[in-house]
Motif scaffolding. Structure first.
Motif, PDB file in Angstrom:
ATOM      1  N   UNK A 122      -7.054   7.784   0.261  1.00 41.06           N
ATOM      2  CA  UNK A 122      -6.781   6.758  -0.749  1.00 41.06           C
ATOM      3  C   UNK A 122      -6.167   7.359  -2.016  1.00 41.06           C
ATOM      4  N   UNK A 123      -6.718   8.479  -2.470  1.00 39.04           N
ATOM      5  CA  UNK A 123      -6.162   9.125  -3.661  1.00 39.04           C
ATOM      6  C   UNK A 123      -4.713   9.538  -3.420  1.00 39.04           C
ATOM      7  N   UNK A 124      -4.422   9.956  -2.197  1.00 40.29           N
ATOM      8  CA  UNK A 124      -3.071  10.408  -1.861  1.00 40.29           C
ATOM      9  C   UNK A 124      -2.095   9.239  -1.732  1.00 40.29           C
ATOM     10  N   UNK A 125      -2.524   8.147  -1.123  1.00 41.64           N
ATOM     11  CA  UNK A 125      -1.610   7.028  -0.875  1.00 41.64           C
ATOM     12  C   UNK A 125      -1.594   6.001  -2.003  1.00 41.64           C
ATOM     13  N   UNK A 126      -2.761   5.647  -2.507  1.00 37.94           N
ATOM     14  CA  UNK A 126      -2.862   4.613  -3.548  1.00 37.94           C
ATOM     15  C   UNK A 126      -2.861   5.230  -4.946  1.00 37.94           C
ATOM     16  N   UNK A 127      -3.434   6.421  -5.047  1.00 36.81           N
ATOM     17  CA  UNK A 127      -3.551   7.087  -6.345  1.00 36.81           C
ATOM     18  C   UNK A 127      -4.985   7.068  -6.827  1.00 36.81           C
ATOM     19  N   UNK A 128      -5.341   8.070  -7.595  1.00 39.73           N
ATOM     20  CA  UNK A 128      -6.701   8.181  -8.119  1.00 39.73           C
ATOM     21  C   UNK A 128      -7.030   6.999  -9.020  1.00 39.73           C
ATOM     22  N   UNK A 129      -6.107   6.679  -9.906  1.00 42.41           N
ATOM     23  CA  UNK A 129      -6.323   5.607 -10.890  1.00 42.41           C
ATOM     24  C   UNK A 129      -6.608   4.265 -10.221  1.00 42.41           C
ATOM     25  N   UNK A 130      -5.841   3.930  -9.200  1.00 37.55           N
ATOM     26  CA  UNK A 130      -5.954   2.613  -8.571  1.00 37.55           C
ATOM     27  C   UNK A 130      -7.059   2.535  -7.520  1.00 37.55           C
ATOM     28  N   UNK A 131      -7.555   3.675  -7.080  1.00 36.13           N
ATOM     29  CA  UNK A 131      -8.616   3.674  -6.073  1.00 36.13           C
ATOM     30  C   UNK A 131      -9.956   3.416  -6.749  1.00 36.13           C
ATOM     31  N   UNK A 132     -10.655   2.430  -6.252  1.00 39.24           N
ATOM     32  CA  UNK A 132     -11.990   2.111  -6.747  1.00 39.24           C
ATOM     33  C   UNK A 132     -13.032   2.636  -5.749  1.00 39.24           C
ATOM     34  N   UNK A 133     -14.221   2.838  -6.219  1.00 39.38           N
ATOM     35  CA  UNK A 133     -15.294   3.317  -5.344  1.00 39.38           C
ATOM     36  C   UNK A 133     -15.504   2.356  -4.185  1.00 39.38           C
ATOM     37  N   UNK A 134     -15.392   1.076  -4.432  1.00 36.58           N
ATOM     38  CA  UNK A 134     -15.553   0.079  -3.366  1.00 36.58           C
ATOM     39  C   UNK A 134     -14.496   0.278  -2.277  1.00 36.58           C
ATOM     40  N   UNK A 135     -13.290   0.709  -2.668  1.00 41.61           N
ATOM     41  CA  UNK A 135     -12.233   0.991  -1.688  1.00 41.61           C
ATOM     42  C   UNK A 135     -12.633   2.160  -0.786  1.00 41.61           C
ATOM     43  N   UNK A 169      -1.134  17.711   0.235  1.00 41.46           N
ATOM     44  CA  UNK A 169      -1.340  16.393  -0.388  1.00 41.46           C
ATOM     45  C   UNK A 169      -2.104  16.485  -1.700  1.00 41.46           C
ATOM     46  N   UNK A 170      -2.903  17.515  -1.858  1.00 35.25           N
ATOM     47  CA  UNK A 170      -3.637  17.673  -3.117  1.00 35.25           C
ATOM     48  C   UNK A 170      -2.659  17.807  -4.281  1.00 35.25           C
ATOM     49  N   UNK A 171      -1.508  18.429  -4.026  1.00 31.92           N
ATOM     50  CA  UNK A 171      -0.495  18.552  -5.074  1.00 31.92           C
ATOM     51  C   UNK A 171      -0.087  17.175  -5.593  1.00 31.92           C
ATOM     52  N   UNK A 172       0.134  16.237  -4.676  1.00 28.45           N
ATOM     53  CA  UNK A 172       0.526  14.876  -5.077  1.00 28.45           C
ATOM     54  C   UNK A 172      -0.556  14.228  -5.916  1.00 28.45           C
ATOM     55  N   UNK A 199      -0.445  15.854  -9.410  1.00 31.57           N
ATOM     56  CA  UNK A 199       0.761  15.421 -10.137  1.00 31.57           C
ATOM     57  C   UNK A 199       0.600  13.979 -10.611  1.00 31.57           C
ATOM     58  N   UNK A 200       0.045  13.126  -9.747  1.00 26.31           N
ATOM     59  CA  UNK A 200      -0.171  11.731 -10.136  1.00 26.31           C
ATOM     60  C   UNK A 200      -1.246  11.593 -11.201  1.00 26.31           C
ATOM     61  N   UNK A 201      -2.230  12.459 -11.201  1.00 27.19           N
ATOM     62  CA  UNK A 201      -3.229  12.444 -12.275  1.00 27.19           C
ATOM     63  C   UNK A 201      -2.543  12.658 -13.617  1.00 27.19           C
ATOM     64  N   UNK A 202      -1.648  13.626 -13.654  1.00 27.12           N
ATOM     65  CA  UNK A 202      -0.937  13.915 -14.895  1.00 27.12           C
ATOM     66  C   UNK A 202      -0.035  12.748 -15.301  1.00 27.12           C
ATOM     67  N   UNK A 203       0.625  12.127 -14.331  1.00 24.40           N
ATOM     68  CA  UNK A 203       1.493  10.980 -14.620  1.00 24.40           C
ATOM     69  C   UNK A 203       0.684   9.782 -15.119  1.00 24.40           C
ATOM     70  N   UNK A 204      -0.513   9.594 -14.559  1.00 22.61           N
ATOM     71  CA  UNK A 204      -1.357   8.449 -14.903  1.00 22.61           C
ATOM     72  C   UNK A 204      -2.232   8.697 -16.128  1.00 22.61           C
TER      73      UNK A 204
END
Length: 192
Positions: free
Chosen positions: A8-21, A84-87, A90-95
């Protein structure tokens, strides 16, 4: 849970992923998640730890009979092998989660320090490295090496990367007391 969160973190992103997901994807109860992980951040750290332990295990098993220089090359190259951890980072920094990305980097160092310490001690024993204060050298190692990693993550131009690569190699060879021209670092490394 870790695999579900990672995907989920890789495809949806950390920010948009909720614990319920994560709980839905892992097919577990929310209480089960909280039993193992108090926060979403804690499962992210578990993902990174799992990956780094795989790298450490490879050094301990596949490279157990190799020289310290071979082990060091493998460790450094692993940071340039696309994962995939790189993505996620990188997305953490962008978000706007740069602080969390920095925490992950420091956690990575803490997890890999014992392996790096063993490599450096082996290098001193083999007389391929000349180091007096290993723990202090480890701190400098990560700081020097991070400049090159940032260049890759920021997708800097090849000429800028090459300048930083050259400087990084020179500094690391001097820091570790390695003969000039021994370290090899490239943007697109393949596993040794």
């Amino acid at each position: 849970m870790i695999d579900a969160a990672f995907e989920l973190f890789d495809t949806v992103g950390y920010e948009k992923t909720m614990i319920i997901d994560i709980t839905k994807k892992a097919n577990i109860a929310k209480a089960t998640f909280y039993y193992y992980f108090p926060t979403k951040e804690s499962i992210l750290f578990a993902i990174v730890e799992q990956y780094l332990m795989q790298v450490a295990d490879a050094i301990k098993t596949e490279f157990s009979q190799k020289s310290a220089l071979d082990k060091l090359q493998f460790l450094m190259h692993e940071f340039f092998v696309p994962h995939s951890i790189d993505n996620i980072v990188i997305n953490l920094e962008k978000d706007d989660h740069g602080e969390l990305a920095t925490k992950l980097w420091y956690k990575s160092q803490i997890l890999l320090n014992p392996i790096l310490r063993d490599i450096l001690k082996q290098g001193v024993f083999e007389k391929t490295m000349s180091i007096v204060h290993i723990d202090e050298v480890i701190s400098f190692f990560w700081n020097i090496f991070s400049v090159l990693l940032n260049s890759v993550h920021q997708k800097e131009e090849d000429d800028i990367f090459e300048k930083k690569r050259s400087i990084t190699i020179t500094l690391l060879e001097k820091l570790l007391g390695i003969n000039e021209g021994v370290l090899i670092i490239s943007r697109k490394c393949k596993k040794i």
